[in-house]
Every structure is written in C-alpha cells, then in structure tokens.
Design an enzyme around this catalytic site. Structure first.
Site, mmCIF file in Angstrom:
data_model
loop_
_atom_site.group_PDB
_atom_site.id
_atom_site.type_symbol
_atom_site.label_atom_id
_atom_site.label_comp_id
_atom_site.label_asym_id
_atom_site.label_seq_id
_atom_site.Cartn_x
_atom_site.Cartn_y
_atom_site.Cartn_z
ATOM 1 N N CYS A 2 0.864 -1.229 -0.059
ATOM 2 C CA CYS A 2 -0.184 -0.117 0.213
ATOM 3 C C CYS A 2 0.876 1.101 -0.011
ATOM 4 O O CYS A 2 1.912 1.088 0.048
ATOM 5 C CB CYS A 2 -0.939 0.145 1.356
ATOM 6 S SG CYS A 2 -1.902 -1.614 1.535
ATOM 7 N N ARG A 16 -4.795 7.040 0.891
ATOM 8 C CA ARG A 16 -3.991 5.867 0.613
ATOM 9 C C ARG A 16 -4.321 5.138 -0.476
ATOM 10 O O ARG A 16 -5.685 5.256 -0.856
ATOM 11 C CB ARG A 16 -3.907 5.140 1.880
ATOM 12 C CG ARG A 16 -5.233 4.552 2.529
ATOM 13 C CD ARG A 16 -5.685 3.235 2.018
ATOM 14 N NE ARG A 16 -4.340 2.234 2.566
ATOM 15 C CZ ARG A 16 -4.309 1.665 3.641
ATOM 16 N NH1 ARG A 16 -5.031 1.689 4.704
ATOM 17 N NH2 ARG A 16 -3.633 0.807 3.824
ATOM 18 N N ASN A 79 0.766 -2.521 5.413
ATOM 19 C CA ASN A 79 1.414 -3.887 5.395
ATOM 20 C C ASN A 79 2.908 -3.513 6.067
ATOM 21 O O ASN A 79 3.424 -2.550 5.325
ATOM 22 C CB ASN A 79 1.079 -4.726 4.432
ATOM 23 C CG ASN A 79 1.340 -6.113 4.774
ATOM 24 O OD1 ASN A 79 1.205 -6.542 5.700
ATOM 25 N ND2 ASN A 79 1.707 -7.001 3.790
#
Length: 326
Positions: A2, A16, A79
């Site tokens: 991400c 995001r 992540n």
C-alpha cells in the site's frame, strides 16, 4: 502492499492506496461520538471524537484501514511484513496494551493532534492479540498526520519507534529510517527539463520533455513506490478548490497504483489497487475511487448524527458509469 500520502492546498488531505489481491467488502464507516469502542486491555471509550474512514466491520467492531477524526487527525495502517513485531501484553503500570486492530480508534478517539498522540505513544505496547481465530493480526505500521505534523509509528522487536515524517508519504518495507536514507540516492532528480552535468563541454541535447526525472524508479515494490510517490507529492502543483485538490491528490496516488497482471502472486492471484482514498481532513469528507470505478464517490461525516451511538456504513460504489455523449 500500500501507499499513503498527504497534500495541503487550501484544505488538508490525507489518503492511501489499498493494494491487495482480495477485498473484505470494506465500507466507508462513520463512528459517532457515542459509539462504544471496547478494548481488550485498557478502558473502553464510550465517548470520543467522531471518526470517518474505510473499515471492515466484524462483530460490530470497525476494523479501520485508515480514518480521520472530526479534529482533522488522520491515520493509515499499511502492511509491514517481516518487520512488524507485536509483543505479549505487559499488564504493567505506565504501559497501555493496545492490539494492532485497536490502535486507530484508540488514538483518533482521544487525540486532536499528533502532539497529543505522542503522549499516548510513549506508553504504547502493541500487543499480539488476534481479533479472532479467522482474523489474525496483520503486520502493520502506521502514518499519523494532523496537517502540521506527520509521523510514522513502527512496532519493532525493540519496541515502538516513532519517526518524524518530513515528506508526508509512506509505503511498506524497509523501516522508515531506511526509506528516508534511500531518498538520498535520487537527490539529482528534479521536475525540470534536465541539465548537462555529465559533460558540460559536450553538446548533449534534451530529446524529450521530463528528462530531469530520469532515474526515478518505476517498480511496484514498496521502496520504489516510496521514492516515486514522494517525488510526485513534493513536486505537486494544484489549485486550491475542492475539485482540483481531490483530483490532484488522486493523481499523486495514481502515480503508484497497481494494475491487474503486473504483480503476479501465482495461482491466478494479482495484487491490485482495491481503492484509493482522499479524505478532506479539514472538512471531514471521505472521497474514494475503486479499481473498476474511477468516478469519485464521497461521504461527509457531518451529514451524519455525530452524537449518535450506531455506526453508519456505506458500501463502496464499484460499478462504473459511462458518460455517453452521443
């Protein structure tokens, strides 16, 4: 993997890309001030700042991926495999044991600024609780921003580390200090048309526009995306009206979007940009696009009863509408 970013025009924006090979049927979710957040090891929050963000709601609990509160404090969890280290619950005086899936409402529910959040972070132990047997804790780190100050929160084996984030972007691995050091490799890259520093006495001509950006990485790995989105964001120019600002922010994130087929995970699975979000943190309006629907949709938290007790959830609009002109 991400990417998260910030942008300031007249208002401040935070958002995001969620890059994954699957979706949890997430929704844009508003948690009003009196929705009770029940935590595993610390006192519940029965009254708190209202939140809006993207969440998977399980058992009535919103598992926020990213969110903004009514004061304009925003956070995104990304992540962080191999590096994230969640410790056992310490149950010690002066330590707040918070599960990773609780961190977003715990911080945004109580804090209006990064400065206020720093006081809580000094007591934080991200503990290794799973939400449920079928929902183990994901390895995460977080970017926290209030429009004036931005930090990265990383739970490491040595404890929680909080880094100042002067570029206002974040991706995944490696650790944030290494990402920032890596930017120095690209100090010569610029938004101009290129200057012959290779051999000034040799007649080298710019044969294309944008040659100042030669050398920027273009891969989908997290280190390359960090450099690319930082360059794009830091050189971004936008008008300050809402339409222009949201459009520009989504173009910044678009510079590192993932297309189906380009990140092959095997067994017919491909990582794609499930959604891109852009929250006007000043006004509390959450905009987003999805992989199959680039049309911008939005939810305004102030159109909800922010003194209520129930979550408001809006499924993502994933069907594209074509504007036929003839």
């Amino acid at each position: 993997m991400c990417t998260a970013a910030t942008l300031t025009t007249k208002d401040h924006y935070f958002g995001r890309n969620l890059d994954l090979e699957y979706s949890y049927s997430e929704t844009v979710t508003v948690a009003p001030r009196k929705f009770p957040f029940h935590f595993r090891h610390v006192e519940d929050l029965t009254e708190h700042y209202a939140l809006i963000g993207m969440a998977y709601v399980a058992g009535g609990f919103p598992l926020f991926y990213d969110a903004t509160n009514e004061k304009g404090l925003s956070i995104a969890g990304l992540n962080f495999p191999q590096n994230a280290h969640f410790l056992p619950c310490k149950n010690e005086e002066g330590v707040d044991d918070i599960a990773s899936f609780e961190l977003i409402p715990w911080l945004l529910g109580q804090c209006a600024t990064v400065a206020e959040a720093r006081k809580l972070l000094a007591r934080l132990n991200v503990c290794d609780d799973n939400f449920a047997e079928q929902l183990p804790a994901n390895p995460l780190h977080w970017m926290l921003d209030d429009g004036t100050e931005c930090v990265v929160i990383e739970p490491l084996a040595a404890g929680v580390r909080v880094y100042d984030n002067p570029v206002g972007v974040m991706t995944n691995n490696p650790t944030f200090d290494m990402q920032m050091m890596h930017l120095a490799d690209y100090m010569g890259v610029n938004a101009g048309q290129g200057v012959n520093r290779f051999a000034p006495n040799v007649p080298l001509d710019c044969y294309s526009r944008g040659m100042g950006s030669l050398g920027l990485p273009g891969g989908l790995d997290s280190a390359s995306r960090f450099v690319k989105v930082a360059f794009t964001k830091l050189n971004s120019v936008s008008a300050d009206d809402e339409s222009s600002s949201v459009s520009q922010f989504l173009h910044v994130l678009g510079s590192v979007c993932q297309q189906r087929g380009c990140c092959d995970l095997g067994d017919g699975k491909y990582e794609i940009t499930i959604y891109s979000s852009c929250c006007n943190a000043t006004k509390g309006i959450y905009y987003y696009t999805t992989y199959d629907n680039p049309q911008v949709s939005g939810v305004d938290m102030h159109h909800e009863d922010l003194d209520g007790t129930e979550l408001a959830m809006y499924p993502l609009v994933e069907q594209q509408t074509f504007n036929m002109q003839n």
